[in-house]
Write a protein that holds these residues in place. Sequence first.
Motif, PDB file in Angstrom:
ATOM      1  N   ALA A 179       0.828  -1.211   0.000  1.00  0.00           N
ATOM      2  CA  ALA A 179       0.000   0.000   0.000  1.00  0.00           C
ATOM      3  C   ALA A 179       0.861   1.260   0.000  1.00  0.00           C
ATOM      4  N   ILE A 180       1.958   1.239   0.736  1.00  0.00           N
ATOM      5  CA  ILE A 180       2.851   2.401   0.798  1.00  0.00           C
ATOM      6  C   ILE A 180       3.514   2.632  -0.554  1.00  0.00           C
ATOM      7  N   ASP A 184       0.344   7.798  -3.924  1.00  0.00           N
ATOM      8  CA  ASP A 184       0.568   8.844  -4.920  1.00  0.00           C
ATOM      9  C   ASP A 184       1.794   9.667  -4.521  1.00  0.00           C
ATOM     10  N   ARG A 185       2.744   9.794  -5.448  1.00  0.00           N
ATOM     11  CA  ARG A 185       3.988  10.501  -5.139  1.00  0.00           C
ATOM     12  C   ARG A 185       3.843  12.013  -5.179  1.00  0.00           C
ATOM     13  N   ARG A 186       2.742  12.506  -5.725  1.00  0.00           N
ATOM     14  CA  ARG A 186       2.598  13.958  -5.812  1.00  0.00           C
ATOM     15  C   ARG A 186       2.487  14.589  -4.434  1.00  0.00           C
ATOM     16  N   ALA A 187       1.820  13.888  -3.494  1.00  0.00           N
ATOM     17  CA  ALA A 187       1.731  14.423  -2.136  1.00  0.00           C
ATOM     18  C   ALA A 187       3.106  14.470  -1.486  1.00  0.00           C
ATOM     19  N   VAL A 188       3.917  13.443  -1.721  1.00  0.00           N
ATOM     20  CA  VAL A 188       5.276  13.426  -1.165  1.00  0.00           C
ATOM     21  C   VAL A 188       6.115  14.542  -1.782  1.00  0.00           C
ATOM     22  N   GLU A 189       5.971  14.750  -3.083  1.00  0.00           N
ATOM     23  CA  GLU A 189       6.716  15.821  -3.738  1.00  0.00           C
ATOM     24  C   GLU A 189       6.290  17.193  -3.224  1.00  0.00           C
ATOM     25  N   GLY A 190       5.004  17.341  -2.894  1.00  0.00           N
ATOM     26  CA  GLY A 190       4.529  18.607  -2.334  1.00  0.00           C
ATOM     27  C   GLY A 190       5.148  18.886  -0.985  1.00  0.00           C
ATOM     28  N   VAL A 191       5.254  17.853  -0.140  1.00  0.00           N
ATOM     29  CA  VAL A 191       5.892  18.028   1.169  1.00  0.00           C
ATOM     30  C   VAL A 191       7.369  18.358   1.000  1.00  0.00           C
ATOM     31  N   THR A 192       8.019  17.709   0.040  1.00  0.00           N
ATOM     32  CA  THR A 192       9.440  17.980  -0.206  1.00  0.00           C
ATOM     33  C   THR A 192       9.652  19.403  -0.700  1.00  0.00           C
ATOM     34  N   SER A 193       8.790  19.879  -1.596  1.00  0.00           N
ATOM     35  CA  SER A 193       8.928  21.249  -2.115  1.00  0.00           C
ATOM     36  C   SER A 193       8.697  22.296  -1.030  1.00  0.00           C
ATOM     37  N   ALA A 194       7.936  21.907   0.015  1.00  0.00           N
ATOM     38  CA  ALA A 194       7.711  22.834   1.123  1.00  0.00           C
ATOM     39  C   ALA A 194       8.842  22.806   2.142  1.00  0.00           C
ATOM     40  N   GLY A 195       9.873  22.002   1.892  1.00  0.00           N
ATOM     41  CA  GLY A 195      11.017  21.945   2.788  1.00  0.00           C
ATOM     42  C   GLY A 195      10.958  20.830   3.799  1.00  0.00           C
ATOM     43  N   GLY A 196      10.063  19.886   3.645  1.00  0.00           N
ATOM     44  CA  GLY A 196       9.943  18.785   4.599  1.00  0.00           C
ATOM     45  C   GLY A 196      11.027  17.746   4.411  1.00  0.00           C
ATOM     46  N   GLY A 197      11.435  17.123   5.523  1.00  0.00           N
ATOM     47  CA  GLY A 197      12.437  16.073   5.492  1.00  0.00           C
ATOM     48  C   GLY A 197      11.817  14.706   5.289  1.00  0.00           C
ATOM     49  N   LEU A 207       1.403   8.527   4.921  1.00  0.00           N
ATOM     50  CA  LEU A 207       0.466   7.940   5.879  1.00  0.00           C
ATOM     51  C   LEU A 207      -0.984   8.388   5.692  1.00  0.00           C
ATOM     52  N   PRO A 208      -1.279   9.662   5.424  1.00  0.00           N
ATOM     53  CA  PRO A 208      -2.691  10.020   5.223  1.00  0.00           C
ATOM     54  C   PRO A 208      -3.354   9.265   4.069  1.00  0.00           C
ATOM     55  N   GLN A 209      -2.571   8.849   3.079  1.00  0.00           N
ATOM     56  CA  GLN A 209      -3.150   8.102   1.953  1.00  0.00           C
ATOM     57  C   GLN A 209      -3.402   6.635   2.289  1.00  0.00           C
ATOM     58  N   VAL A 210      -2.490   6.041   3.059  1.00  0.00           N
ATOM     59  CA  VAL A 210      -2.530   4.590   3.234  1.00  0.00           C
ATOM     60  C   VAL A 210      -3.192   4.143   4.538  1.00  0.00           C
ATOM     61  N   LEU A 211      -3.387   5.034   5.495  1.00  0.00           N
ATOM     62  CA  LEU A 211      -3.982   4.618   6.760  1.00  0.00           C
ATOM     63  C   LEU A 211      -5.394   4.031   6.595  1.00  0.00           C
ATOM     64  N   PRO A 212      -6.278   4.605   5.765  1.00  0.00           N
ATOM     65  CA  PRO A 212      -7.582   3.948   5.570  1.00  0.00           C
ATOM     66  C   PRO A 212      -7.462   2.552   4.974  1.00  0.00           C
ATOM     67  N   ILE A 213      -6.519   2.370   4.059  1.00  0.00           N
ATOM     68  CA  ILE A 213      -6.307   1.044   3.474  1.00  0.00           C
ATOM     69  C   ILE A 213      -5.805   0.082   4.541  1.00  0.00           C
ATOM     70  N   MET A 214      -4.876   0.540   5.361  1.00  0.00           N
ATOM     71  CA  MET A 214      -4.343  -0.302   6.423  1.00  0.00           C
ATOM     72  C   MET A 214      -5.432  -0.691   7.423  1.00  0.00           C
ATOM     73  N   ALA A 215      -6.287   0.268   7.757  1.00  0.00           N
ATOM     74  CA  ALA A 215      -7.371  -0.029   8.700  1.00  0.00           C
ATOM     75  C   ALA A 215      -8.296  -1.106   8.149  1.00  0.00           C
ATOM     76  N   GLY A 216      -8.615  -1.039   6.856  1.00  0.00           N
ATOM     77  CA  GLY A 216      -9.436  -2.069   6.243  1.00  0.00           C
ATOM     78  C   GLY A 216      -8.756  -3.428   6.261  1.00  0.00           C
ATOM     79  N   GLN A 217      -7.442  -3.452   6.038  1.00  0.00           N
ATOM     80  CA  GLN A 217      -6.711  -4.707   6.074  1.00  0.00           C
ATOM     81  C   GLN A 217      -6.686  -5.309   7.476  1.00  0.00           C
ATOM     82  N   VAL A 218      -6.550  -4.455   8.488  1.00  0.00           N
ATOM     83  CA  VAL A 218      -6.544  -4.940   9.867  1.00  0.00           C
ATOM     84  C   VAL A 218      -7.907  -5.523  10.236  1.00  0.00           C
ATOM     85  N   LEU A 219      -8.977  -4.874   9.816  1.00  0.00           N
ATOM     86  CA  LEU A 219     -10.311  -5.391  10.109  1.00  0.00           C
ATOM     87  C   LEU A 219     -10.545  -6.740   9.443  1.00  0.00           C
ATOM     88  N   TYR A 220     -10.067  -6.878   8.213  1.00  0.00           N
ATOM     89  CA  TYR A 220     -10.224  -8.173   7.546  1.00  0.00           C
ATOM     90  C   TYR A 220      -9.413  -9.253   8.255  1.00  0.00           C
TER      91      TYR A 220
END
Length: 290
Positions: A179-180, A184-197, A207-220
């Motif tokens: 899932a990770i 989508d890499r565009r969100a990661v690129e946006g954080v990088t362009s804002a100076g994020g490490g 994590l905001p993209q994949v946490l709902p998917i992970m939660a569904g996998q845990v429930l299953y």
Amino acid sequence: MSGRLRAAALADLPGLRARHPQGFRAAPLGGLPGSAALLAGLALLGFGFWRLEVSPARLIGGFGHLLHFLTLMLPPDPGSWARAGLILHGLAETVAIAFLGTLVAAVIALPLGLLAARNTTLHGVVHFLSRRALDGMRGVDALIWALIWISVVGLGPFAGVLAITCSDIGTLGKLYSEAIEAADRRAVEGVTSAGGGGLHRVRFGVLPQVLPIMAGQVLYQFESNTRSSTIIGIVGAGGIGLYLSEMIRTLEWPTVSSIVLLILATVVAIDALSTRLRAAIIHGAAAPGS
């Protein structure tokens, strides 16, 4: 109009063949390699049926014994009130083993999934070692883990929790990493362009993209582990499986059917609950962007 066009096309069929030969070329059937692979597969299938003594006659003959067992199980009867209380206690213990084992595995699998994903790992060597560790843990069935932990910590539900945890770490870690990597890499690129490490990219981009998917996998997995906890209970890892095996050994078939029906009802209830929770999680994740 369509009939006239069809008649005109049929009249000009030789011309169409001459102008577009590739469109009228017969589809290849795979040639000699494809035929050889098909024959090899059929031969392997036949050899497997013969080697494993798969017999349709034995299967058909066994249906009579199955019907006999079903008649012995009817009507379902847990027996005395004391036995019914023990069965309900074992069922609650089974659900508790599945819940606690899944929850602990979900927490431990998260950092391993991050290390096993190509886009969030620390190094290529760490990625390789994390993948192989998850493969090793996932390759051992929960029943085998139960036998191992029974030898370590003794009989009881604690061994069952450890068995479910070890088995699910490999499964959930694998699902997390996939899932990770699909995030989508565009969100990661946006954080990088804002100076994020690196940690910021993971925290706010992945994590905001994949946490709902992970939660569904845990429930299953929780739903699936409810059934697995029944099996590992048969070898002494706690839960209702111990009562089920005892009733089968003592030929208490009405009690066996009542236990099976309770397990089925529990799995259906957990499935309905997890389905609603997954739908709520997906709806909640989609709501901010809508």
